[in-house]
Enzyme design. Structure first.
Site, PDB file in Angstrom:
ATOM      1  N   LYS A  26       0.201 -11.942  13.630  1.00  0.00           N
ATOM      2  CA  LYS A  26       1.014 -12.903  15.063  1.00  0.00           C
ATOM      3  C   LYS A  26       0.598 -14.389  14.774  1.00  0.00           C
ATOM      4  CE  LYS A  26      -1.452 -10.740  18.788  1.00  0.00           C
ATOM      5  NZ  LYS A  26      -2.651  -9.965  19.073  1.00  0.00           N
ATOM      6  N   ARG A  96      -7.014 -14.191  20.327  1.00  0.00           N
ATOM      7  CA  ARG A  96      -5.910 -13.224  19.853  1.00  0.00           C
ATOM      8  C   ARG A  96      -6.590 -12.425  18.855  1.00  0.00           C
ATOM      9  NH1 ARG A  96      -0.490 -14.569  21.644  1.00  0.00           N
ATOM     10  NH2 ARG A  96      -0.445 -12.210  22.097  1.00  0.00           N
ATOM     11  N   GLY A 105      -3.214  -2.411  20.022  1.00  0.00           N
ATOM     12  CA  GLY A 105      -3.790  -2.186  20.793  1.00  0.00           C
ATOM     13  C   GLY A 105      -5.516  -1.753  20.190  1.00  0.00           C
ATOM     14  N   MET A 107      -7.472  -4.329  18.492  1.00  0.00           N
ATOM     15  CA  MET A 107      -8.507  -5.085  19.336  1.00  0.00           C
ATOM     16  C   MET A 107      -7.349  -6.325  20.024  1.00  0.00           C
ATOM     17  SD  MET A 107      -9.440  -6.117  15.490  1.00  0.00           S
ATOM     18  CE  MET A 107      -7.699  -5.688  14.272  1.00  0.00           C
ATOM     19  N   ARG A 340       7.161 -10.243  16.491  1.00  0.00           N
ATOM     20  CA  ARG A 340       7.239  -9.465  15.048  1.00  0.00           C
ATOM     21  C   ARG A 340       8.128  -8.118  14.961  1.00  0.00           C
ATOM     22  NH1 ARG A 340       2.097  -6.067  18.248  1.00  0.00           N
ATOM     23  NH2 ARG A 340       2.971  -4.868  19.403  1.00  0.00           N
ATOM     24  N   HIS A 459       0.905   2.184  25.025  1.00  0.00           N
ATOM     25  CA  HIS A 459       0.193   3.034  24.029  1.00  0.00           C
ATOM     26  C   HIS A 459       0.765   4.207  23.608  1.00  0.00           C
ATOM     27  CE1 HIS A 459      -3.633   4.805  22.385  1.00  0.00           C
ATOM     28  NE2 HIS A 459      -3.361   3.418  21.842  1.00  0.00           N
ATOM     29  N   SER A 793       4.658  20.778 -16.598  1.00  0.00           N
ATOM     30  CA  SER A 793       4.081  20.362 -15.224  1.00  0.00           C
ATOM     31  C   SER A 793       2.830  20.025 -14.606  1.00  0.00           C
ATOM     32  CB  SER A 793       4.897  21.281 -14.457  1.00  0.00           C
ATOM     33  OG  SER A 793       4.725  20.821 -13.003  1.00  0.00           O
ATOM     34  N   THR A 796      -1.049  19.119  -9.937  1.00  0.00           N
ATOM     35  CA  THR A 796      -2.087  18.013  -9.055  1.00  0.00           C
ATOM     36  C   THR A 796      -3.534  18.691  -8.195  1.00  0.00           C
ATOM     37  OG1 THR A 796      -0.440  17.357  -7.848  1.00  0.00           O
ATOM     38  CG2 THR A 796      -0.555  15.708 -10.143  1.00  0.00           C
ATOM     39  N   ASP A 798      -5.173  21.203  -8.712  1.00  0.00           N
ATOM     40  CA  ASP A 798      -5.777  21.770  -8.914  1.00  0.00           C
ATOM     41  C   ASP A 798      -6.196  20.466  -9.900  1.00  0.00           C
ATOM     42  OD1 ASP A 798      -7.164  24.371  -8.812  1.00  0.00           O
ATOM     43  OD2 ASP A 798      -5.235  25.836  -9.501  1.00  0.00           O
ATOM     44  N   CYS A 860       4.122  19.080  -9.688  1.00  0.00           N
ATOM     45  CA  CYS A 860       4.175  19.942  -8.719  1.00  0.00           C
ATOM     46  C   CYS A 860       2.831  20.120  -7.616  1.00  0.00           C
ATOM     47  CB  CYS A 860       4.533  21.586  -9.007  1.00  0.00           C
ATOM     48  SG  CYS A 860       3.360  22.230 -10.007  1.00  0.00           S
ATOM     49  N   TYR A 880      10.757  14.474 -13.007  1.00  0.00           N
ATOM     50  CA  TYR A 880      11.014  14.645 -11.536  1.00  0.00           C
ATOM     51  C   TYR A 880       9.090  15.018 -10.706  1.00  0.00           C
ATOM     52  CZ  TYR A 880       9.224  19.325 -13.267  1.00  0.00           C
ATOM     53  OH  TYR A 880       8.523  20.731 -13.675  1.00  0.00           O
TER      54      TYR A 880
HETATM   55  P1  ADP Z   1      -1.734  -7.190  21.190  1.00  0.00           P
HETATM   56  O1  ADP Z   1      -2.186  -7.379  19.840  1.00  0.00           O
HETATM   57  O2  ADP Z   1      -2.617  -6.734  22.037  1.00  0.00           O
HETATM   58  O3  ADP Z   1      -0.468  -6.865  21.967  1.00  0.00           O
HETATM   59  P2  ADP Z   1      -1.980  -9.847  22.557  1.00  0.00           P
HETATM   60  O4  ADP Z   1      -3.120 -10.862  21.547  1.00  0.00           O
HETATM   61  O5  ADP Z   1      -0.914 -10.203  22.179  1.00  0.00           O
HETATM   62  O6  ADP Z   1      -2.338  -8.339  22.131  1.00  0.00           O
HETATM   63  O7  ADP Z   1      -2.073 -10.286  24.094  1.00  0.00           O
HETATM   64  C1  ADP Z   1      -2.195  -8.945  25.520  1.00  0.00           C
HETATM   65  C2  ADP Z   1      -2.043  -9.463  26.118  1.00  0.00           C
HETATM   66  O8  ADP Z   1      -1.897 -10.937  26.493  1.00  0.00           O
HETATM   67  C3  ADP Z   1      -0.103 -10.157  25.962  1.00  0.00           C
HETATM   68  O9  ADP Z   1       0.494  -9.199  26.895  1.00  0.00           O
HETATM   69  C4  ADP Z   1      -0.094 -11.123  25.619  1.00  0.00           C
HETATM   70  O10 ADP Z   1       1.086 -11.661  26.278  1.00  0.00           O
HETATM   71  C5  ADP Z   1      -0.500 -12.101  26.489  1.00  0.00           C
HETATM   72  N1  ADP Z   1      -1.417 -13.817  26.165  1.00  0.00           N
HETATM   73  C6  ADP Z   1      -1.918 -13.554  25.228  1.00  0.00           C
HETATM   74  N2  ADP Z   1      -2.270 -15.042  24.943  1.00  0.00           N
HETATM   75  C7  ADP Z   1      -1.931 -15.690  26.241  1.00  0.00           C
HETATM   76  C8  ADP Z   1      -1.790 -17.350  26.740  1.00  0.00           C
HETATM   77  N3  ADP Z   1      -1.757 -18.128  25.663  1.00  0.00           N
HETATM   78  N4  ADP Z   1      -1.262 -17.201  27.728  1.00  0.00           N
HETATM   79  C9  ADP Z   1      -0.234 -15.721  28.831  1.00  0.00           C
HETATM   80  N5  ADP Z   1      -0.546 -14.406  28.082  1.00  0.00           N
HETATM   81  C10 ADP Z   1      -1.089 -14.836  26.938  1.00  0.00           C
HETATM   82 MG    MG Z   2       0.710  -8.848  22.252  1.00  0.00          MG
HETATM   83 MG    MG Z   3      -4.943  -5.695  22.186  1.00  0.00          MG
END
Ligand code: ADP
Ligand code: MG
Ligand code: MG
Length: 912
Positions: A26, A96, A105, A107, A340, A459, A793, A796, A798, A860, A880
């Site tokens: 990120k 973040r 999702g 962290m 990303r 998710h 052969s 792997t 065993d 194998c 192989y």
């Molecule tokens: P994830 O990895 O779960 O996508 P993010 O850090 O990207 O977590 O953020 C979760 C949500 O919060 C996303 O929708 C993101 O766009 C929003 N968000 C993160 N930082 C900001 C910010 N500085 N201003 C507005 N929205 C934000």
């Molecule tokens: Mg995000």
């Molecule tokens: Mg998140």
């Protein structure tokens, strides 16, 4: 002094897109976008090294990190002309997480950090929007409470829903600023009660706690589990991004959304995304409100839409890959928050890679690496039988979130899915309103996933696409009630255990068990892609197949022979197993030969079928290998039956007699005497440790007539097929050899029988005799074994079992603990332990080839279909790998990637 904090903003970033190791995915993306002059809210990234330092120090922040965080913050404050915690013009930030590999999702992000009882009023005053200010504040308290202070989320929901009920409103947005102030009071009380402390009013303390929570979250269960599933090392750590907030919830000209530059499910070249006006961050993915298709944005805010398209297509060109992006519109102004490389289905990966070659974005060799060899497996997933499904009426439909066809019994919680799976109750369909990261284990074991809420970026959708698992998301026509365990579609109600079928490619949901058809190995896209891959492949790919049907499937997927044909599998089944049992139970050699004589024609027939299916390709046939008790009834069962028979009287005895006669029909047993005789024989064969007992070549040494019969069946079949003008290349493989002499003795039998058969028929067939290397001793004396072995052969499975001393069947209890404590990084039975077992493979190959230059060597076992293991085999120069038929394409692609990477590596080496 080490640099821990990297600023981005004012059109320039200290980091860049290459620095994923340091900044996480990120942070690297934010830096790269900033450098490209895109509208990104400024901020700073605290490096993954700071996280590792934090862990090293026993969850304490290093002084340098603390100081640099403060410096980063003051730079940010200057940039936006606001101050964190200032009660006139407060800076609000998001905190973040972001590791090197994206972990969707895993962290949680904290938004609106910096709000407190004073700054919220400043925000309210400055925006003239008290509702917005209090809503932002209550969101912060909730997120902060849940993520940092670990207060259970439902406690906040209770307060919120309570308020809604009291005010008799349905939508969150109907609560007024006053109501939200009450909610805030309630939230604070919840925190006080459950965290034993107040919600921190000091904004910098909020930031410190949030930063540290992100560091710690690297070790939460969800993150941990995700890493296990995706083979991500535990010691990378995560970066923390602190970024000035922009607000999508400032009113009707604000909004927030997510999207893809191409369709991540099909790969089609279409702008793809979802958004919500007047909403903040996670609202879109959380499935609380159902988001709107991105095309609507064109109508509402055409200029922003055009700008978004221009920016994202620029990003796609820049990264030369499909982009998954996040944006926020604050009062008509667009901000980019993330980009990303997008996760995609196997089919989409293939389509995107091939399209990008045609578009000139990447070349054919690069395209090979854009498709995950494991994921390509998905294309071989079954689909619903097109004819039958055309006649079925869907119950409802949802979004085609992740392709494939799934049939399963409804369960409503991840725990239930896991339980059903453990109990072996057949496939389950996990049906949820929406999934959360806590559901991951249930999702893994489910045949498919169905949700009533959330979009293509929910998710459920994102995670299943990564898993290659079928998913229909956001099926708004269904109602899921997890408490009463009911799935309601119109008037129909389905309870736990009801069968349903879902089509992840169309989004349709069907009642009952719809018929599926296997995938088409001649899928034109796949076939073309593989023609690009093939020239790079040096390693051969064979299949493990025991019956002609599997052999034909293997050929269809491009297998170049059979690397393992297990002859014992041929003995199971009607009309065979009884002769096998007679052979095992024979009192002497004569009786054994009589039984073997009956087995000979049956085995010959099976070999004919296999040779025909594999005409022109080598077929490696392993002589009898398993412990014999596998063919016999359980010792304990016979003991119990003997006792019961002895004790029974009258009608009970008669009934029992019938039962016993049926159970032991194959042995012609009708009374206690017969049963006792059987028990004696079974006792006799009983071993304390059968995996290390009388099995493998030891059988053929003790009972040479078994090997003799098998050799005869092989060569008579070979002669018969060759007479029909088809090329046959049998390779007879002797299992579980530990000493050169074992192989010599068995080889003598095989060659003698071959000569006899050739002489009698007047036809000669080319063949080899070799061995399976599956004991550490065999690997160590491989040089001597190669004097008589014409090929090796590596078994792997065993070899892993005997090298580690882990029983493959009993590792279940140990493995989770070992993985948990990092004693093992991976399950050594699914991916080859390169540094241990792999070294034996390497050593033995080198020693074998020293004795016999050009010795043909393969593996194998399960590892033959695992891309990392395939790469290893290619690297150490094996000829192989052999894997299950459905894994053949995966192995071919992995081998091609290994070939291309080796060439690229050596070219890079030359230019250096
Ligand atoms: P994830 O990895 O779960 O996508 P993010 O850090 O990207 O977590 O953020 C979760 C949500 O919060 C996303 O929708 C993101 O766009 C929003 N968000 C993160 N930082 C900001 C910010 N500085 N201003 C507005 N929205 C934000
Ligand atoms: Mg995000
Ligand atoms: Mg998140």
């Amino acid at each position: 002094m080490a640099k821990y904090v990297y600023f981005f903003g004012d059109g320039k970033a200290e980091g860049n897109g290459q620095m994923k190791d340091v900044l996480g995915g990120k942070g690297a993306g934010l830096a790269e976008m900033t450098n490209a002059g895109l509208p990104v809210p400024p901020g700073f990234t605290i490096s993954t090294e700071a996280c590792r330092e934090y862990i090293r120090l026993g969850r304490k922040v290093a002084d340098d990190v603390e100081r640099q965080t403060r410096e980063g913050l003051s730079k940010l404050e200057k940039s936006v002309v606001q101050k964190l915690g200032d009660d006139d013009n407060p800076l609000l930030v998001s905190v973040r997480s972001g590791a090197k590999f994206s972990m969707p999702g895993m962290m949680d992000t904290i938004l609106n950090l910096g709000l407190n009882d004073a700054t919220v009023d400043a925000l309210s005053f400055r925006t003239s929007n008290p509702r917005f200010a209090y809503d932002s504040y209550r969101r912060l308290i909730q997120m902060f409470g849940a993520v940092v202070l670990e207060v259970p989320k439902p406690l906040f929901d209770e307060v919120f829903e309570g308020k809604k009920k009291q005010r008799k409103v349905k939508l969150d947005t109907e609560l007024t600023a006053r109501d939200l102030q009450d909610v805030i009071v309630g939230y604070k009380r919840v925190i006080k009660k459950h965290a034993g402390r107040e919600f921190p009013q000091n904004a910098y303390e909020q930031l410190q706690l949030a930063r540290n929570a992100v560091f710690s979250s690297w070790f939460n269960d969800r993150a941990y589990h995700y890493r296990r599933m995706n083979n991500i090392p535990d010691d990378l750590g995560t970066a923390v991004n602190v970024q000035a907030m922009v607000f999508g919830n400032l009113g009707e000209t604000s909004g927030t959304g997510v999207g893809f530059t191409r369709n991540p499910a099909t790969g089609n070249r279409e702008f793809y995304g979802e958004f919500l006006m007047n909403a903040q961050g996670e609202d879109v993915v959380a499935g609380i409100r159902t988001p709107v298709h991105i095309s609507e944005l064109q109508k509402i805010q055409p200029a922003v839409y055009d700008q978004l398209r221009a920016i994202t297509s620029r990003l796609e060109h820049h990264y030369r890959d499909i982009q998954d992006f996040e944006f926020t519109i604050q009062e008509g102004k667009l901000y980019m928050l993330q980009t990303r490389n997008g996760k995609r289905t196997g089919r989409a990966a293939l389509k995107i890679a091939m399209d990008m070659v045609r578009e000139g974005l990447i070349n054919q060799t690069e395209a090979l690496f854009r498709v995950d060899a494991n994921q390509i497996y998905e294309l071989l997933f079954p689909r619903f039988d097109p004819k039958q499904i055309a006649r079925a009426t869907p119950l409802a439909n949802g979004l085609p979130a992740s392709p494939g066809a799934a049939v399963g019994q409804v369960v409503f919680t991840a725990e239930a899915a896991v339980e059903w799976h453990r109990a072996g109750k057949g496939p389950v369909m996990l049906v949820r309103a929406e999934t959360t990261p806590e559901d991951i284990q249930g999702m893994e074991v489910a045949a498919g996933i169905l949700t009533s809420r959330g979009g293509m970026t929910s998710h459920a959708a994102v995670v299943t696409r990564g898993m290659g698992k079928c998913c229909v998301a956001g099926a708004t026509g269904i109602e899921v009630d997890e408490h009463t365990k009911t799935l309601r579609v119109g008037k129909q109600i389905f309870g736990e255990g009801a069968w349903i079928s879902i089509d992840g490619s169309t989004g349709q949901i069907y009642e009952g068990r719809q018929a599926t058809v296997p995938a088409d190995p001649n899928d034109p896209m796949l076939v073309e892609f593989m023609t690009w891959a093939e020239p790079h492949r040096k390693l051969g790919v064979r299949a493990n197949a025991d019956i002609p049907r599997d052999a034909r499937a293997a050929r269809a997927f491009g297998a170049e022979g059979i690397g393992l044909c297990r002859t014992e599998h041929m003995f199971f089944g009607e009309g065979k197993i009884e002769h096998m049992r007679a052979m095992i139970l024979a009192a002497d050699e004569k009786a054994r030969r009589a039984a073997l004589k009956k087995l000979l024609p049956l085995q010959r027939r099976d070999f004919i079928g296999i040779f025909e299916a594999m005409a022109g390709f080598p077929v490696t046939i392993r002589t009898l290998d398993p412990p014999l008790h596998e063919f016999l009834p359980q010792r304990e069962q016979i003991m119990v039956d003997v006792e019961r028979l002895k004790l029974a009287t009258g009608p009970v005895k008669r009934k029992l007699g019938t039962e016993i006669r049926q159970r032991y029909a194959d042995y012609g047993i009708s009374d206690v005497k017969g049963l006792e005789a059987l028990l004696r024989k079974v006792q006799d064969l009983h071993e304390v440790n059968p995996m290390l007992g009388l099995r493998g070549c030891r059988l053929g040494i003790l009972y040479p007539e078994i090997t003799e019969m098998q050799a005869r069946a092989i060569f008579e079949a070979a002669v018969a097929v060759q007479k029909k003008g088809k090329k046959v290349l049998p390779e007879v493989m002797i299992p579980l050899v530990a000493t050169p002499r074992e192989l010599e003795l068995q080889k003598e039998i095989v060659t003698r029988v071959a000569d006899e058969v050739f002489k009698a028929s007047g036809v000669t067939v080319e063949y080899l005799v070799g061995t399976m290397i599956e004991l550490p001793r065999a690997a160590l004396v491989a040089g001597e074994i190669a004097e008589s072995a014409q090929f090796f052969s590596f078994g792997t499975n065993d070899l892993t079992q005997t090298t580690y001393g882990f029983s493959r069947d009993d590792i279940g209890k140990i493995l989770p603990v070992y993985l948990g404590q990092g004693i093992l990084k991976q399950d050594p039975f699914s991916t080859l332990d390169q540094v241990g077992v792999g070294q034996l493979v390497k050593l033995a190959t080198e020693a074998g080839r020293k004795t016999r230059p050009g010795l043909k060597v393969g593996i194998c076992g399960e590892h033959g279909g695992d891309p990392a293991s395939v790469e290893f085999c290619a690297r150490i120069g094996l000829n192989y790998v052999s894997c299950s038929p459905y894994r053949v394409i995966t192995a071919r692609l992995a081998a091609a990637q290994a070939g291309a990477a080796a060439v690229a590596g050596s070219e890079a080496g030359r230019t250096k």
